[in-house]
Write a protein that holds these residues in place. Structure first.
Motif, PDB file in Angstrom:
ATOM      1  N   LEU A 123      65.380  47.925  28.683  1.00 44.02           N
ATOM      2  CA  LEU A 123      64.239  47.451  27.693  1.00 44.02           C
ATOM      3  C   LEU A 123      63.130  47.771  28.647  1.00 44.02           C
ATOM      4  O   LEU A 123      62.906  46.846  29.557  1.00 44.02           O
ATOM      5  N   ASP A 124      62.078  48.938  28.296  1.00 40.34           N
ATOM      6  CA  ASP A 124      61.224  48.979  29.287  1.00 40.34           C
ATOM      7  C   ASP A 124      59.880  49.758  28.537  1.00 40.34           C
ATOM      8  O   ASP A 124      59.353  50.945  28.790  1.00 40.34           O
ATOM      9  N   SER A 125      59.541  49.076  27.113  1.00 45.86           N
ATOM     10  CA  SER A 125      58.535  49.777  26.337  1.00 45.86           C
ATOM     11  C   SER A 125      57.415  48.963  26.263  1.00 45.86           C
ATOM     12  O   SER A 125      56.934  48.875  27.385  1.00 45.86           O
ATOM     13  N   GLY A 173      61.159  60.022  34.228  1.00 46.80           N
ATOM     14  CA  GLY A 173      61.775  60.054  35.448  1.00 46.80           C
ATOM     15  C   GLY A 173      62.880  58.715  35.475  1.00 46.80           C
ATOM     16  O   GLY A 173      63.986  59.368  36.173  1.00 46.80           O
ATOM     17  N   SER A 174      62.848  57.826  34.768  1.00 53.92           N
ATOM     18  CA  SER A 174      63.946  56.858  34.661  1.00 53.92           C
ATOM     19  C   SER A 174      65.176  57.737  33.984  1.00 53.92           C
ATOM     20  O   SER A 174      66.442  57.371  34.204  1.00 53.92           O
ATOM     21  N   ALA A 175      64.835  58.267  32.944  1.00 54.25           N
ATOM     22  CA  ALA A 175      65.808  58.722  32.033  1.00 54.25           C
ATOM     23  C   ALA A 175      66.544  59.624  32.890  1.00 54.25           C
ATOM     24  O   ALA A 175      67.937  59.935  32.884  1.00 54.25           O
ATOM     25  N   CYS A 183      58.324  57.614  38.024  1.00 51.53           N
ATOM     26  CA  CYS A 183      59.816  56.628  37.617  1.00 51.53           C
ATOM     27  C   CYS A 183      58.939  55.213  37.783  1.00 51.53           C
ATOM     28  O   CYS A 183      58.736  54.947  38.989  1.00 51.53           O
ATOM     29  N   TYR A 184      58.258  54.428  36.813  1.00 52.38           N
ATOM     30  CA  TYR A 184      57.718  53.170  37.182  1.00 52.38           C
ATOM     31  C   TYR A 184      58.697  52.174  37.254  1.00 52.38           C
ATOM     32  O   TYR A 184      58.732  51.317  36.557  1.00 52.38           O
ATOM     33  N   LYS A 185      59.174  52.005  38.575  1.00 50.07           N
ATOM     34  CA  LYS A 185      60.203  51.071  38.945  1.00 50.07           C
ATOM     35  C   LYS A 185      59.990  50.438  40.114  1.00 50.07           C
ATOM     36  O   LYS A 185      59.567  51.001  41.116  1.00 50.07           O
ATOM     37  N   SER A 186      60.664  49.360  40.457  1.00 53.33           N
ATOM     38  CA  SER A 186      61.111  48.795  41.965  1.00 53.33           C
ATOM     39  C   SER A 186      62.294  50.017  42.244  1.00 53.33           C
ATOM     40  O   SER A 186      63.231  50.001  41.689  1.00 53.33           O
ATOM     41  N   VAL A 203      64.188  56.147  24.031  1.00 52.99           N
ATOM     42  CA  VAL A 203      63.348  56.121  22.805  1.00 52.99           C
ATOM     43  C   VAL A 203      61.934  55.911  23.162  1.00 52.99           C
ATOM     44  O   VAL A 203      61.648  55.021  24.244  1.00 52.99           O
ATOM     45  N   ASP A 204      60.914  56.686  22.347  1.00 49.66           N
ATOM     46  CA  ASP A 204      59.476  56.093  22.831  1.00 49.66           C
ATOM     47  C   ASP A 204      58.684  56.453  21.570  1.00 49.66           C
ATOM     48  O   ASP A 204      58.940  57.209  20.974  1.00 49.66           O
ATOM     49  N   ILE A 205      57.667  55.981  21.427  1.00 45.15           N
ATOM     50  CA  ILE A 205      56.799  56.189  20.516  1.00 45.15           C
ATOM     51  C   ILE A 205      56.100  57.577  20.517  1.00 45.15           C
ATOM     52  O   ILE A 205      55.637  58.219  19.629  1.00 45.15           O
ATOM     53  N   PHE A 216      64.752  52.132  26.343  1.00 49.10           N
ATOM     54  CA  PHE A 216      63.411  51.928  25.623  1.00 49.10           C
ATOM     55  C   PHE A 216      62.278  52.006  26.238  1.00 49.10           C
ATOM     56  O   PHE A 216      62.063  51.368  27.249  1.00 49.10           O
ATOM     57  N   GLY A 217      61.622  53.157  26.129  1.00 43.26           N
ATOM     58  CA  GLY A 217      60.482  53.323  27.002  1.00 43.26           C
ATOM     59  C   GLY A 217      60.610  54.589  27.894  1.00 43.26           C
ATOM     60  O   GLY A 217      61.183  54.448  28.913  1.00 43.26           O
ATOM     61  N   THR A 218      60.206  55.785  27.467  1.00 46.88           N
ATOM     62  CA  THR A 218      60.530  57.084  28.141  1.00 46.88           C
ATOM     63  C   THR A 218      59.566  57.387  29.299  1.00 46.88           C
ATOM     64  O   THR A 218      59.893  57.705  30.406  1.00 46.88           O
ATOM     65  N   GLY A 233      60.314  57.317  18.040  1.00 42.68           N
ATOM     66  CA  GLY A 233      60.225  56.129  17.135  1.00 42.68           C
ATOM     67  C   GLY A 233      59.921  54.796  17.956  1.00 42.68           C
ATOM     68  O   GLY A 233      59.984  54.792  19.349  1.00 42.68           O
ATOM     69  N   SER A 234      59.785  53.748  17.109  1.00 41.43           N
ATOM     70  CA  SER A 234      59.605  52.533  17.892  1.00 41.43           C
ATOM     71  C   SER A 234      60.900  51.880  18.076  1.00 41.43           C
ATOM     72  O   SER A 234      61.836  51.867  17.357  1.00 41.43           O
ATOM     73  N   SER A 235      61.151  51.088  19.425  1.00 43.54           N
ATOM     74  CA  SER A 235      62.358  50.829  19.689  1.00 43.54           C
ATOM     75  C   SER A 235      62.777  49.461  18.965  1.00 43.54           C
ATOM     76  O   SER A 235      63.863  48.885  19.051  1.00 43.54           O
ATOM     77  N   SER A 236      61.972  48.876  18.137  1.00 41.47           N
ATOM     78  CA  SER A 236      62.189  47.817  17.120  1.00 41.47           C
ATOM     79  C   SER A 236      62.411  48.377  15.783  1.00 41.47           C
ATOM     80  O   SER A 236      62.862  47.466  14.990  1.00 41.47           O
TER      81      SER A 236
HETATM   82  C1  LIG Z   1      56.099  51.552  31.311  1.00 38.65           C
HETATM   83  S1  LIG Z   1      56.340  53.010  30.318  1.00 38.65           S
HETATM   84  C2  LIG Z   1      58.095  53.264  30.520  1.00 38.65           C
HETATM   85  C3  LIG Z   1      58.584  53.817  31.907  1.00 38.65           C
HETATM   86  C4  LIG Z   1      59.928  54.576  32.160  1.00 38.65           C
HETATM   87  N1  LIG Z   1      60.796  53.868  31.556  1.00 38.65           N
HETATM   88  C5  LIG Z   1      59.986  54.460  33.742  1.00 38.65           C
HETATM   89  O1  LIG Z   1      60.665  53.760  34.275  1.00 38.65           O
HETATM   90  O2  LIG Z   1      59.255  55.396  34.085  1.00 38.65           O
HETATM   91  C6  LIG Z   1      56.478  52.338  28.507  1.00 38.65           C
HETATM   92  C7  LIG Z   1      56.643  53.160  27.537  1.00 38.65           C
HETATM   93  O3  LIG Z   1      56.965  52.556  26.443  1.00 38.65           O
HETATM   94  C8  LIG Z   1      56.392  53.171  25.079  1.00 38.65           C
HETATM   95  N2  LIG Z   1      56.268  52.365  24.015  1.00 38.65           N
HETATM   96  C9  LIG Z   1      55.114  51.551  23.901  1.00 38.65           C
HETATM   97  N3  LIG Z   1      55.450  50.903  22.487  1.00 38.65           N
HETATM   98  C10 LIG Z   1      56.550  51.327  22.177  1.00 38.65           C
HETATM   99  C11 LIG Z   1      57.625  51.022  21.052  1.00 38.65           C
HETATM  100  N4  LIG Z   1      57.070  50.287  20.300  1.00 38.65           N
HETATM  101  N5  LIG Z   1      58.736  51.852  21.155  1.00 38.65           N
HETATM  102  C12 LIG Z   1      59.123  52.465  21.835  1.00 38.65           C
HETATM  103  N6  LIG Z   1      58.371  52.822  23.148  1.00 38.65           N
HETATM  104  C13 LIG Z   1      57.079  52.048  23.053  1.00 38.65           C
HETATM  105  C14 LIG Z   1      54.985  53.860  25.759  1.00 38.65           C
HETATM  106  O4  LIG Z   1      54.723  55.090  25.120  1.00 38.65           O
HETATM  107  C15 LIG Z   1      55.415  54.216  27.499  1.00 38.65           C
HETATM  108  O5  LIG Z   1      55.847  55.531  27.519  1.00 38.65           O
END
Ligand SMILES: C[S@@+](CC[C@H](N)C(=O)[O-])C[C@H]1O[C@@H](n2cnc3c(N)ncnc32)[C@H](O)[C@@H]1O
Length: 212
Positions: A128-130, A59-61, A28-31, A80-82, A53-55, A102-105
């Motif tokens: 928002l973490d993508s 870990g965060s989910a 889980c890539y966080k503080s 959501v993640d690509i 946005f960004g799975t 899919g893309s979060s946008s």
């Molecule tokens: C920093 S990681 C997410 C970390 C996670 N939320 C956590 O806290 O552990 C960023 C993620 O964003 C995804 N990503 C990149 N571009 C994206 C997009 N356009 N839409 C959705 N997800 C995207 C990547 O595949 C990656 O898995």
């Protein structure tokens, strides 16, 4: 900014300890201070839905699902993640988590969120973490204009990069997206500065937002 807090922020980021943060064994890539802050926000907000946005590994989910369901047993998490190739098995087993590929946008994501809101009425916590490029974060914030309601909570993560205060020279990212969005739509959100400052540093400076 408080010098001791900034020094700790620099150490926490530059040591890459955040690459080794795990929630129940899942990266889980966080503080960790931000995670505690989110837990406090969730306890106050009592969301019906959490949209991430960004799975990545999930870990965060998983954190949002377990914490959120302790507050509201009916809570659902949409993440959501690509690509969901890296998601850990224990995340896949959590029936409250819906992984959307899919893309979060993409406007399809807005439709999905609207449908989920109709099924699970109540406040929503968005995170928002993508893709951390300015253009992508701006596109996500634009997409949220359509799906957010008054009282919803939105966190824009990783606005600490590009010298705020870490990774100077990274290029325009979430921080600059928030600035541009706020200049364009000054009435959309209130910045929750008290929450942002509570633990001295955050990976989301200027990124704790409450929808007006
Ligand atoms: C920093 S990681 C997410 C970390 C996670 N939320 C956590 O806290 O552990 C960023 C993620 O964003 C995804 N990503 C990149 N571009 C994206 C997009 N356009 N839409 C959705 N997800 C995207 C990547 O595949 C990656 O898995």
């Amino acid at each position: 900014m408080n010098k001791e807090a900034e020094a700790y922020h620099q150490w926490y980021y530059n040591s890459e300890v955040w690459h080794d943060v795990k929630y129940m064994g899942v990266p889980c890539y966080k503080s960790v201070a931000d995670m505690w802050n989110y837990q406090e926000v969730l306890a106050e907000l009592k969301p019906a839905l959490i949209v991430e946005f960004g799975t990545r590994f999930g870990g965060s989910a998983l954190f949002f699902s377990v914490t959120g369901r302790a507050i509201n047993p009916d809570l659902k998490v949409v993440s959501v993640d690509i690509s969901h190739e890296d998601v850990f098995p224990e995340v896949l087993l959590d029936s409250a988590i819906q992984l959307v590929t899919g893309s979060s946008s993409d406007p399809q994501i807005a439709l999905r969120i609207e449908k989920m809101r109709a099924l699970y009425p109540g406040p929503v916590f968005f995170i928002l973490d993508s893709d951390h490029s300015k253009s992508h974060v701006l596109a996500e914030l634009e997409l949220l204009r359509r799906v957010t309601k008054s009282g919803d909570y939105v966190v824009v993560e990783d606005s600490n990069i590009n010298g705020h205060p870490v990774l100077p020279g990274w290029g325009e990212g979430p921080y600059e997206a928030i600035q541009e969005y706020m200049a364009q739509y000054p009435d959309d959100y209130v910045t929750d500065s008290a929450r942002e400052q509570k633990f001295g540093f955050t990976f989301a400076p200027s990124g704790f937002l409450i929808k007006r």
